[in-house]
Motif scaffolding. Structure first.
Motif, PDB file in Angstrom:
ATOM      1  N   LEU A  27     -23.989  12.993  -7.984  1.00  0.00           N
ATOM      2  CA  LEU A  27     -22.972  12.038  -7.518  1.00  0.00           C
ATOM      3  C   LEU A  27     -23.561  10.652  -7.307  1.00  0.00           C
ATOM      4  CD1 LEU A  27     -19.902  12.419  -6.925  1.00  0.00           C
ATOM      5  CD2 LEU A  27     -21.183  14.483  -7.399  1.00  0.00           C
ATOM      6  N   MET A  28     -24.820  10.576  -6.853  1.00  0.00           N
ATOM      7  CA  MET A  28     -25.468   9.273  -6.713  1.00  0.00           C
ATOM      8  C   MET A  28     -25.605   8.596  -8.079  1.00  0.00           C
ATOM      9  SD  MET A  28     -26.947   6.909  -4.902  1.00  0.00           S
ATOM     10  CE  MET A  28     -27.729   7.373  -3.355  1.00  0.00           C
ATOM     11  N   GLN A  29     -26.014   9.366  -9.082  1.00  0.00           N
ATOM     12  CA  GLN A  29     -26.148   8.802 -10.422  1.00  0.00           C
ATOM     13  C   GLN A  29     -24.798   8.377 -10.983  1.00  0.00           C
ATOM     14  OE1 GLN A  29     -28.219  12.210 -12.062  1.00  0.00           O
ATOM     15  NE2 GLN A  29     -30.156  11.089 -12.150  1.00  0.00           N
ATOM     16  N   THR A  30     -23.776   9.177 -10.722  1.00  0.00           N
ATOM     17  CA  THR A  30     -22.430   8.815 -11.163  1.00  0.00           C
ATOM     18  C   THR A  30     -21.984   7.509 -10.515  1.00  0.00           C
ATOM     19  OG1 THR A  30     -21.838  11.146 -11.471  1.00  0.00           O
ATOM     20  CG2 THR A  30     -20.019   9.575 -11.250  1.00  0.00           C
ATOM     21  N   ALA A  31     -22.230   7.380  -9.201  1.00  0.00           N
ATOM     22  CA  ALA A  31     -21.847   6.160  -8.477  1.00  0.00           C
ATOM     23  C   ALA A  31     -22.565   4.938  -9.050  1.00  0.00           C
ATOM     24  CB  ALA A  31     -22.152   6.309  -6.988  1.00  0.00           C
ATOM     25  N   ILE A  32     -23.860   5.094  -9.355  1.00  0.00           N
ATOM     26  CA  ILE A  32     -24.625   3.972  -9.903  1.00  0.00           C
ATOM     27  C   ILE A  32     -24.070   3.556 -11.268  1.00  0.00           C
ATOM     28  CG2 ILE A  32     -26.884   3.258 -10.793  1.00  0.00           C
ATOM     29  CD1 ILE A  32     -28.144   5.102  -8.664  1.00  0.00           C
ATOM     30  N   LEU A  33     -23.780   4.539 -12.118  1.00  0.00           N
ATOM     31  CA  LEU A  33     -23.272   4.236 -13.465  1.00  0.00           C
ATOM     32  C   LEU A  33     -21.913   3.534 -13.406  1.00  0.00           C
ATOM     33  CD1 LEU A  33     -24.290   7.509 -15.331  1.00  0.00           C
ATOM     34  CD2 LEU A  33     -25.209   5.212 -15.720  1.00  0.00           C
ATOM     35  N   ILE A  34     -21.027   3.999 -12.513  1.00  0.00           N
ATOM     36  CA  ILE A  34     -19.722   3.343 -12.373  1.00  0.00           C
ATOM     37  C   ILE A  34     -19.899   1.929 -11.840  1.00  0.00           C
ATOM     38  CG2 ILE A  34     -17.500   3.413 -11.173  1.00  0.00           C
ATOM     39  CD1 ILE A  34     -17.744   6.474 -11.152  1.00  0.00           C
ATOM     40  N   PHE A  35     -20.789   1.768 -10.863  1.00  0.00           N
ATOM     41  CA  PHE A  35     -21.062   0.437 -10.304  1.00  0.00           C
ATOM     42  C   PHE A  35     -21.582  -0.507 -11.383  1.00  0.00           C
ATOM     43  CE2 PHE A  35     -23.713  -2.698  -8.143  1.00  0.00           C
ATOM     44  CZ  PHE A  35     -22.879  -3.118  -7.126  1.00  0.00           C
ATOM     45  N   LEU A  36     -22.489  -0.011 -12.241  1.00  0.00           N
ATOM     46  CA  LEU A  36     -23.032  -0.847 -13.304  1.00  0.00           C
ATOM     47  C   LEU A  36     -21.961  -1.204 -14.335  1.00  0.00           C
ATOM     48  CD1 LEU A  36     -26.547   0.741 -13.973  1.00  0.00           C
ATOM     49  CD2 LEU A  36     -25.988  -1.306 -12.670  1.00  0.00           C
ATOM     50  N   ALA A  37     -21.111  -0.244 -14.674  1.00  0.00           N
ATOM     51  CA  ALA A  37     -20.028  -0.531 -15.624  1.00  0.00           C
ATOM     52  C   ALA A  37     -19.114  -1.622 -15.073  1.00  0.00           C
ATOM     53  CB  ALA A  37     -19.236   0.742 -15.911  1.00  0.00           C
ATOM     54  N   GLY A  38     -18.764  -1.510 -13.776  1.00  0.00           N
ATOM     55  CA  GLY A  38     -17.929  -2.528 -13.142  1.00  0.00           C
ATOM     56  C   GLY A  38     -18.614  -3.879 -13.087  1.00  0.00           C
ATOM     57  N   SER A  39     -19.937  -3.867 -12.863  1.00  0.00           N
ATOM     58  CA  SER A  39     -20.694  -5.119 -12.797  1.00  0.00           C
ATOM     59  C   SER A  39     -20.701  -5.834 -14.145  1.00  0.00           C
ATOM     60  CB  SER A  39     -22.134  -4.840 -12.357  1.00  0.00           C
ATOM     61  OG  SER A  39     -22.183  -4.312 -11.049  1.00  0.00           O
ATOM     62  N   ILE A  40     -20.995  -5.078 -15.206  1.00  0.00           N
ATOM     63  CA  ILE A  40     -21.058  -5.685 -16.543  1.00  0.00           C
ATOM     64  C   ILE A  40     -19.694  -6.243 -16.938  1.00  0.00           C
ATOM     65  CG2 ILE A  40     -21.441  -5.199 -18.988  1.00  0.00           C
ATOM     66  CD1 ILE A  40     -23.476  -3.040 -18.033  1.00  0.00           C
ATOM     67  N   LEU A  41     -18.650  -5.448 -16.720  1.00  0.00           N
ATOM     68  CA  LEU A  41     -17.309  -5.902 -17.079  1.00  0.00           C
ATOM     69  C   LEU A  41     -16.886  -7.107 -16.235  1.00  0.00           C
ATOM     70  CD1 LEU A  41     -15.607  -2.421 -17.557  1.00  0.00           C
ATOM     71  CD2 LEU A  41     -16.087  -4.113 -19.342  1.00  0.00           C
ATOM     72  N   SER A  42     -17.282  -7.128 -14.950  1.00  0.00           N
ATOM     73  CA  SER A  42     -16.975  -8.287 -14.105  1.00  0.00           C
ATOM     74  C   SER A  42     -17.632  -9.547 -14.657  1.00  0.00           C
ATOM     75  CB  SER A  42     -17.439  -8.045 -12.666  1.00  0.00           C
ATOM     76  OG  SER A  42     -16.705  -7.004 -12.055  1.00  0.00           O
ATOM     77  N   GLY A  43     -18.873  -9.401 -15.136  1.00  0.00           N
ATOM     78  CA  GLY A  43     -19.569 -10.540 -15.710  1.00  0.00           C
ATOM     79  C   GLY A  43     -18.912 -11.063 -16.977  1.00  0.00           C
ATOM     80  N   PHE A  44     -18.251 -10.176 -17.702  1.00  0.00           N
ATOM     81  CA  PHE A  44     -17.571 -10.571 -18.942  1.00  0.00           C
ATOM     82  C   PHE A  44     -16.127 -11.017 -18.708  1.00  0.00           C
ATOM     83  CE2 PHE A  44     -20.742  -7.767 -21.201  1.00  0.00           C
ATOM     84  CZ  PHE A  44     -21.329  -8.791 -21.928  1.00  0.00           C
ATOM     85  N   SER A  45     -15.662 -11.016 -17.464  1.00  0.00           N
ATOM     86  CA  SER A  45     -14.257 -11.319 -17.171  1.00  0.00           C
ATOM     87  C   SER A  45     -13.851 -12.676 -17.714  1.00  0.00           C
ATOM     88  CB  SER A  45     -14.011 -11.293 -15.658  1.00  0.00           C
ATOM     89  OG  SER A  45     -14.235 -10.011 -15.142  1.00  0.00           O
ATOM     90  N   GLN A  46     -12.620 -12.726 -18.262  1.00  0.00           N
ATOM     91  CA  GLN A  46     -12.085 -13.974 -18.811  1.00  0.00           C
ATOM     92  C   GLN A  46     -10.899 -14.500 -18.005  1.00  0.00           C
ATOM     93  OE1 GLN A  46     -13.683 -15.522 -21.419  1.00  0.00           O
ATOM     94  NE2 GLN A  46     -15.162 -13.846 -21.062  1.00  0.00           N
ATOM     95  N   SER A  47     -10.517 -13.780 -16.952  1.00  0.00           N
ATOM     96  CA  SER A  47      -9.406 -14.218 -16.102  1.00  0.00           C
ATOM     97  C   SER A  47      -9.593 -13.626 -14.720  1.00  0.00           C
ATOM     98  CB  SER A  47      -8.063 -13.766 -16.690  1.00  0.00           C
ATOM     99  OG  SER A  47      -7.944 -12.349 -16.609  1.00  0.00           O
ATOM    100  N   MET A  48      -8.853 -14.172 -13.739  1.00  0.00           N
ATOM    101  CA  MET A  48      -8.929 -13.647 -12.378  1.00  0.00           C
ATOM    102  C   MET A  48      -8.398 -12.220 -12.308  1.00  0.00           C
ATOM    103  SD  MET A  48     -10.484 -15.553 -10.276  1.00  0.00           S
ATOM    104  CE  MET A  48      -9.949 -14.793  -8.748  1.00  0.00           C
ATOM    105  N   LEU A  49      -7.385 -11.893 -13.109  1.00  0.00           N
ATOM    106  CA  LEU A  49      -6.857 -10.529 -13.129  1.00  0.00           C
ATOM    107  C   LEU A  49      -7.920  -9.558 -13.619  1.00  0.00           C
ATOM    108  CD1 LEU A  49      -4.589  -8.473 -12.852  1.00  0.00           C
ATOM    109  CD2 LEU A  49      -3.835  -9.084 -15.164  1.00  0.00           C
TER     110      LEU A  49
END
Length: 461
Positions: A27-49
């Motif tokens: 579960l710790m590894q799962t949490a880290i992977l989801i957090f990283l996916a959210g981080s990368i996608l946040s960095g690529f965001s093109q709008s506030m939504l």
């Protein structure tokens, strides 16, 4: 920010139950992977939504990180040893609270805000490696049924609760249909969740746990202390910028004395608890000292010195003394099978309290300031604009500047007194805590003894 708060708070109980089934490491590894996916996608965001949605995904991962760390410590170490290691965890956490904003500010100034998300990728990969190599916690060798209905209901109820407390009086009026609708969803969702948990054989959060006085009281204290901490953390920098005219936007630097007090007191509380084998009076002491600190914050005016603000913040930060004691107390009160559940319950209480605390302090501050300024400010100047912008104050006439400054001081006085009241309520509940002696078995040892050795390690051996 609201998106992250909603998801990280709502999913925390689910991590506890799933980790009791599949093991902390997975579960710790799962949490880290989801957090990283959210981080990368946040960095690529093109709008506030997009940024809000991806921050919500990041929160789904973030909600499990601290809960799994605390639960893992409960598995590995006996309650008597646990205080030391929880204090080490808080030392790292406190260092991150100081260093994170400093690094984030540097990356934003030198590169772009997107790098405050991208920097998580190498750190997350390192974390995955360390967890794989060193986080070898036994996994119960049993079959379980996941309460998906309960998980859905608690996510809905908590999401609505955090949303209406965050948006009420800010984005939407308190009497608007949006806020009334969110309140209704919170009430109905909570009622349905309780009914669901009472009828299923393996609930997501066992309501029977709340018959245990320690579990009930620690859960309440987690909400109160989390609320007081986040309320203070949010309004000290606002005071320093608007009233004292402190320059810069780096919250980590402004709050450093508070965080240092938090770290030092966490270490003191954890080490002291491990030495004496009790937790109650350390918890009471931390709440008494931090209540005094919060009262001292309420006395600050425009003439307060830097030495005074540093001292007052340090004393307030002594509430960190309660963190190793409360997380250990709630684990000490249950069997090894319930450590993941109560660890997540404790983290859930802190997260929920933090979200509610920010909203409650904000409501008090805004109402107090609005009442003070309604007959002072000229038309077209909003009180909320003045409260967040020193530049807006300096654009007023000298006479108005003095009146606005006094109104701000009065509003901060009331806000920090609310903090005193919240910590005082926590102090009352802490006196009712049992003063149980800490056990001499780790969570894994308790499970093995109860199951006749029926556990396997994280590699399935």
């Amino acid at each position: 920010m609201t998106a992250y708060l909603v998801t990280s708070t709502a999913v925390t109980p689910l991590y506890g139950k799933l980790s009791d089934i599949y093991g902390r490491r997975r579960l710790m590894q799962t949490a880290i992977l989801i957090f990283l996916a959210g981080s990368i996608l946040s960095g690529f965001s093109q709008s506030m939504l997009q940024l809000a949605l991806f921050r919500g995904l990041q929160g789904v991962g973030g909600g499990g990180l601290m809960a799994m760390a605390i639960a893992g410590i409960g598995d590995i170490f006996t309650p008597r040893e646990r205080g030391k290691y929880v204090s080490y965890l808080q030392l790292v956490n406190g260092a991150a609270l100081i260093g994170g904003p400093l690094l984030g500010g540097y990356l934003t100034d030198q590169f772009t805000w997107r790098w405050i998300f991208y920097i998580n990728l190498p750190l997350g990969v390192l974390a995955l490696v360390f967890v794989q190599l060193a986080f070898d916690v036994p996994v119960p060798d049993e079959s379980h049924r996941i309460d998906y209905e309960g998980a859905t209901l608690i996510v809905i109820a908590v999401s609505a609760l955090v949303a209406f407390t965050s948006w009420g009086g800010d984005r939407y009026a308190w009497g608007s249909w949006q806020i009334i609708g969110l309140v209704a969803v919170t009430i109905v969702g909570t009622a349905l969740f309780i009914l669901q948990e009472r009828r299923v054989e393996e609930p997501l959060i066992s309501l029977e746990l709340f018959r245990n006085r320690t579990v009930l009281l620690v859960s309440i204290l987690a909400v109160l202390i989390g609320g007081a901490l986040m309320g203070v953390v949010n309004y000290i920098p606002v005071f320093m910028r608007t009233v004292l005219g402190k320059g810069g936007t780096n919250t980590g630097l402004l709050l450093m004395p508070l965080f240092v007090g938090f770290i030092v007191s966490s270490i003191i509380g954890g080490q002291l608890m491990s030495r004496i084998g009790r937790y109650k009076f350390i918890t009471i002491g931390g709440l008494v000292i931090s209540s005094i600190g919060c009262y001292l914050l309420s006395t600050m005016g425009a003439d307060v010195s830097s030495l005074q603000t540093t001292l007052y913040m340090f004393v307030t930060g002594m509430m960190g003394m309660t963190l190793p004691t409360l997380s250990t107390a709630i684990q000490n009160a249950v069997s090894g099978d319930d450590i993941g559940e109560v660890s997540s319950l404790y983290s859930f209480g802190r997260n929920l309290g933090g979200a509610l605390g920010v909203s409650a302090f904000g409501i008090v501050f805004d109402r107090q300031l609005t009442n003070e300024l309604k007959d002072v400010l000229p038309k077209g100047v909003d009180a909320s604009t003045v409260s967040q912008s020193p530049e807006a104050i300096h654009q007023l006439s000298p006479q108005l500047q003095g009146q606005v400054m006094q109104a701000l001081v009065d509003a901060f006085h009331v806000v920090f007194l609310v903090g005193v009241a919240v910590l005082g309520a926590g102090l009352v509940f802490s006196f009712a805590l049992p003063n149980d002696e800490l056990k001499e078995q780790s969570g894994a040892e308790m499970r093995a003894a109860a199951d006749g050795g029926g556990v396997e390690d994280a590699d399935g051996k």
